[in-house]
Enzyme design. Structure first.
Site, short mmCIF file in Angstrom:
data_model
loop_
_atom_site.label_atom_id
_atom_site.label_comp_id
_atom_site.label_asym_id
_atom_site.label_seq_id
_atom_site.Cartn_x
_atom_site.Cartn_y
_atom_site.Cartn_z
N LYS A 143 50.69 38.52 41.40
CA LYS A 143 50.01 38.73 39.97
C LYS A 143 48.47 38.30 40.15
O LYS A 143 48.34 37.78 41.29
CB LYS A 143 50.66 37.65 38.90
CG LYS A 143 51.97 38.29 38.34
CD LYS A 143 52.32 37.19 37.13
CE LYS A 143 53.77 37.53 36.82
NZ LYS A 143 54.31 36.70 35.49
N HIS A 146 43.43 34.74 38.71
CA HIS A 146 42.28 34.81 37.61
C HIS A 146 41.45 33.63 37.77
O HIS A 146 41.76 32.59 38.53
CB HIS A 146 43.22 34.97 36.47
CG HIS A 146 43.83 34.16 35.71
ND1 HIS A 146 43.57 32.75 35.45
CD2 HIS A 146 45.29 33.86 35.38
CE1 HIS A 146 44.56 32.15 35.13
NE2 HIS A 146 45.66 32.72 35.39
N HIS A 149 42.90 30.04 38.00
CA HIS A 149 43.45 29.62 38.92
C HIS A 149 42.09 29.10 39.87
O HIS A 149 42.08 28.09 40.61
CB HIS A 149 43.99 30.68 39.92
CG HIS A 149 45.25 31.11 39.38
ND1 HIS A 149 45.47 32.34 38.90
CD2 HIS A 149 46.53 30.41 38.88
CE1 HIS A 149 46.89 32.29 38.37
NE2 HIS A 149 47.41 31.18 38.31
#
Length: 582
Positions: A143, A146, A149
């Site tokens: 994933k 983003h 993170h």
């Protein structure tokens, strides 16, 4: 005049106060604080706040009473070899240290303690040394990595650095999203669109592309069934599916390690939800044995967290088919870490949207009888809006690092100073990272902010670029004039107001570290370093080394070296690598 340590300056004031106030000197140490430097006027070095030492019963004093008490106390105190002036302010007693002693003591302490300057202060002497587990970064495989993170990564790294510097033992854990239904989808996606070579060469990007492609078909009944079957096989330890999953995980971690290295971040442990899929079942059994697990009419498992036990606040811990959920695996992970590391504190660094999750997690642990849940802490942070790279929305951490490097390189090239730098690309990356970190750490962690490349990368003003520039400039002084010898310093040569301001500011560093150690907010250190850089820039203009008499030049060089040393220490705590050329 004998030079003591900085510790002896505070202690000397405390011991005189202790006789007059009839209080033990160690109780007074934290009430004696260094006075922030003021641009407008000359200030004293230390102050005692009156309301921190008067008895609680008279706490409600009016401002004029406090001022009167401060005056009375100031009159009972005497100047000595350490303190050259005592005065009363609004509710404070102010102490000015003998000027030569101040210069000698501060410089000696900075040179003597080196990277431990500020940490060896008496403010930390009663603080117990602890073992802390810090869980941060924690991206999901396949994933987006983003911006949340990225924030978690730099904030967690700061907290771990600070704890370590203060003498605590720290275990840095990256808890990966490496389990769950999405791996069913990813598995069948890879069987259709995957490429073994691409998986090896750029796993994060390739798995993300596969995941996006298969997600387009995720609503299709046949795809759903295949994904479910794949994940069921994973849960049942089917060798072939497990081996593919393991490749996804291992290659991703290798790539993460390489990228984290660019950020200057490392982990002691790469953990993940997958480690706790079996232990989560044990947790469900424990909850059942303790009578905490209740079944709903739909068959899901819940824990009642309401005070009145009326189900007004519940946490779902089990699906109707008996499988575990994210929170169940988190419970298993917390218990396992405590058993494995027997730590004093466990810190989770995530965005504030997960606050409820952690409240529930800690509450359930308490209900299960784990008293150490009291020592678990969620450090939450706000959301960042508007971070885009030239490729558009942020999907990979590496995009951000490449973007900041190329933008910084462009700025440096147009500044016409890059010619002499040995490795401009490496320098651009370090300066660019400083810009990102300072923009992120300037406010309270919990506040949201609007990201701006232009603001972050400005060379003037309160930015990471300015900190790096100041460090490089002070370093070039040392390159040009050689290292100063502390033994040769004549403190009488450091009596100009701009020199005193730098010394007074260096005096406060331990208090700033202490504040950050209490609330784990980096902003105290950021604002301290920005002020230090501004003060050093002014002193650099008004106190030239070149062309001054040798004795004066030596003393000034020593002052600038001390400022650079403390600036570098603070930057490293924040996760910034100081550059020596720019």
């Amino acid at each position: 005049m004998a030079v003591g340590s900085l510790r002896s300056l505070r202690s000397s004031i405390a011991s005189q106060l202790s006789k007059v106030l009839d209080l033990p000197p160690e109780n007074l140490i934290k009430s004696i604080s260094a006075v922030p430097v003021s641009k407008k006027r000359h200030v004293a070095d230390f102050q005692l706040s009156i309301d921190s030492v008067i008895e609680n019963s008279s706490r409600d004093c009016l401002a004029q009473d406090l001022h009167l008490q401060a005056q009375k106390l100031a009159e009972r105190l005497k100047c000595d070899a350490v303190v050259s002036e005592i005065s009363a302010g609004p509710g404070t007693v102010n102490f000015t240290i003998n000027r030569e002693l101040l210069a000698k003591t501060v410089l000696q302490q900075v040179f003597q303690d080196g990277s431990e300057y500020g940490v060896k202060s008496e403010l930390f002497s009663t603080m117990p040394r602890e073992k802390a587990v810090v869980e941060f970064s924690s991206p999901n495989i396949a994933k987006k990595f983003h911006i949340g993170h990225l924030r978690s990564t730099i904030v967690g790294n700061f907290i771990a650095n600070l704890k370590l510097a203060l003498g605590h033992e720290v275990v840095r854990i990256n808890y990966l999203g490496d389990w769950g239904m999405q791996f069913g989808l990813l598995g069948i996606g890879f069987q259709s669109f995957g490429n073994k070579e691409k998986l090896k060469s750029s796993p994060l990007q390739h798995l993300f592309e596969v995941y996006v492609q298969i997600n387009k078909a995720a609503e299709d009944e046949n795809t759903k069934k295949l994904a479910k079957d794949f994940f069921r096989k994973l849960e049942e330890h089917d060798e072939q599916t497990l081996s593919l999953w393991k490749q996804f995980r291992d290659f991703s971690i290798e790539e993460y390690i390489r990228i984290y290295k660019r950020l200057g971040v490392h982990f002691d442990e790469y953990s993940g939800e997958s480690h706790y899929r079996e232990k989560a079942q044990e947790v469900l059994k424990m909850l059942e044995d303790k009578g905490l697990l209740q079944k709903t009419t739909k068959g899901t498992g819940i824990v009642d967290l309401s005070e009145k036990k009326d189900l007004s606040c519940v946490s779902t811990v089990m699906r109707s088919d008996g499988t575990s959920l994210y929170i169940t695996r988190d419970l298993a992970a917390a218990i396992d870490r405590m058993n494995k590391h027997s730590c004093d504190t466990m810190i989770y660094v995530t965005d504030k949207s997960q606050s409820h999750h952690f409240q529930h997690l800690f509450q359930i642990l308490k209900l299960m009888g784990y008293d150490w849940a009291e020592r678990c802490q969620h450090v939450s942070f706000g959301l960042v809006q508007g971070m885009k790279t030239r490729r558009g929305e942020v999907i990979f951490l590496e995009d951000v690092l490449n973007e900041v490097r190329s933008r910084m390189l462009q700025n440096m090239t147009s500044a016409k100073t890059t010619k002499e730098i040995q490795d401009p690309v490496e320098t651009a990356e370090k300066v660019g990272l400083a810009a990102l970190i300072i923009q992120d750490f300037r406010g309270l962690l919990s506040s949201d902010y609007q990201f701006s490349w232009d603001r972050a990368l400005q060379s003037r003003g309160d930015t990471g670029v300015f900190l790096q520039y100041t460090h490089a400039r002070l370093h070039s002084l040392e390159r040009t004039h050689g290292n100063a010898q502390l033994a040769d310093v004549n403190a009488a040569c450091l009596q100009e107001p701009d020199a005193i301001s730098v010394l007074q500011h260096l005096l406060r560093y331990d208090e700033v570290l202490y504040r950050s150690s209490q609330d784990l907010q980096p902003k105290h250190i950021v604002s301290y370093l920005l002020t230090l850089s501004h003060l050093a820039a002014v002193a650099h203009k008004t106190l030239p080394v070149r062309g001054s008499a040798p004795e004066v030049a030596q003393a000034r060089l020593c002052l600038f070296q001390a400022a650079r040393s403390v600036l570098a220490n603070g930057m490293k705590l924040l996760g910034i690598t100081p550059v020596t050329q720019m």
